[in-house]
Design an enzyme around this catalytic site. Structure first.
Site, PDB file in Angstrom:
ATOM      1  N   HIS A 153       0.837  -1.195   0.000  1.00 32.22           N
ATOM      2  CA  HIS A 153       0.000   0.000   0.000  1.00 32.22           C
ATOM      3  C   HIS A 153       0.876   1.252   0.000  1.00 32.22           C
ATOM      4  O   HIS A 153       2.083   1.180   0.204  1.00 32.22           O
ATOM      5  CB  HIS A 153      -0.931   0.024   1.221  1.00 32.22           C
ATOM      6  CG  HIS A 153      -2.106  -0.891   1.088  1.00 32.22           C
ATOM      7  ND1 HIS A 153      -2.044  -2.239   1.376  1.00 32.22           N
ATOM      8  CD2 HIS A 153      -3.382  -0.659   0.695  1.00 32.22           C
ATOM      9  CE1 HIS A 153      -3.222  -2.793   1.175  1.00 32.22           C
ATOM     10  NE2 HIS A 153      -4.050  -1.854   0.751  1.00 32.22           N
ATOM     11  N   LYS A 157      -0.492   4.795   4.611  1.00 33.19           N
ATOM     12  CA  LYS A 157      -1.338   3.829   5.335  1.00 33.19           C
ATOM     13  C   LYS A 157      -0.734   3.573   6.713  1.00 33.19           C
ATOM     14  O   LYS A 157       0.465   3.329   6.833  1.00 33.19           O
ATOM     15  CB  LYS A 157      -1.470   2.522   4.551  1.00 33.19           C
ATOM     16  CG  LYS A 157      -2.472   1.551   5.175  1.00 33.19           C
ATOM     17  CD  LYS A 157      -2.791   0.409   4.223  1.00 33.19           C
ATOM     18  CE  LYS A 157      -3.766  -0.584   4.838  1.00 33.19           C
ATOM     19  NZ  LYS A 157      -5.062   0.018   5.180  1.00 33.19           N
TER      20      LYS A 157
END
Length: 265
Positions: A153, A157
């Protein structure tokens, strides 16, 4: 369908607002942000060059007034605050927030005596189809295969592994008759010894603007099977959230996930 959106100025919030404004059967009625957001009081559609007459607010009661559904892809603390306001207002929730503790999840579930909630770490139809494929694969490959879940990600995040990766692990473990808590290996460092049979390993990558990549590896002797899903846009999450809302139209209360929404159970 009348929607309020939490985290209205974030990347996911903007995608949700854009999707709602472009939908023929959806209406934006509220846009929520935290009290220190510099965009409070501005039009929720300003980033699109549109005037919606919906102003971004931190007043939960005001933001939920007139809404049937609240879509929340924020953080656990924020979602739990929004939950109490939604209960008071009788507003159903679609929750894509990740990183909840077991106690926080119980708090969410407790609200379903009052309102209906769809909770899913990933609202994408493709991801949920992948979960179904993983269930079948795990049943077939239940002996002689080591299982590893690799997820990637963007740099912003804050939780790891991703909620989607954990959900994949839960689906696989359940399909093989176990609990993920008994099998998961979240970190390896130093002299770890040989891999313990039956465990499910997790690896996390964070960098750049990666929207979300997930790969499950079933590694056997002489062969390897990889099942992957890659997101290139948050659009699929937004579309899934609206689909979840349509499912909730006939659900006055209760706890549901995207497998319920898509009829995959």
């Amino acid at each position: 369908m009348k929607f309020a959106v939490a985290g209205a100025t974030g990347k996911m919030g903007k995608m949700l607002i854009d999707t709602i404004l472009r939908s023929s059967n959806a209406q934006l009625t509220g846009a929520l942000e935290h009290p220190s957001c510099p965009l409070l009081g501005t039009d929720a559609g300003a980033f699109l060059g549109q005037q919606t007459n919906v102003l971004i607010t931190s007043d939960l009661a005001k933001g939920l007034a007139g809404a049937e559904y609240l879509i929340d892809f924020t953080r656990p603390e924020g979602t739990l605050l929004h939950l109490e306001a939604a209960k008071r207002a009788g507003v159903k929730m679609i929750i894509g927030t990740t990183g909840f503790t077991a106690e926080q999840l119980q708090q969410l579930r407790g609200a379903t005596d009052t309102i209906a909630i769809v909770f899913a770490p990933n609202m994408s139809v493709g991801v949920n189809a992948t979960l179904k494929i993983l269930q079948v694969a795990a049943q077939l490959l239940n002996q002689g295969y080591d299982i590893e879940i690799v997820e990637a990600h963007h740099r912003h995040k804050v939780d790891a592994p991703s909620g989607t990766a954990i959900k994949m692990g839960e689906v696989i473990a359940k399909a093989q008759g176990h609990s993920l808590a008994d099998l998961a290996v979240y970190a390896r460092e130093g002299h770890t010894g040989e891999r313990k049979p039956g465990t499910i390993g997790f690896a996390t990558i964070r960098g750049g603007d990666i929207v979300g990549d997930h790969t499950v590896i079933f590694a056997g002797e002489g062969e390897r099977i990889e099942i992957s899903h890659r997101s290139t846009s948050r659009q699929s999450y937004a579309e899934g959230a609206l689909r979840a809302a349509a499912f909730l139209q006939n659900q006055p209360k209760g706890w549901f996930d995207m497998q319920d929404v898509l009829g995959l159970k």
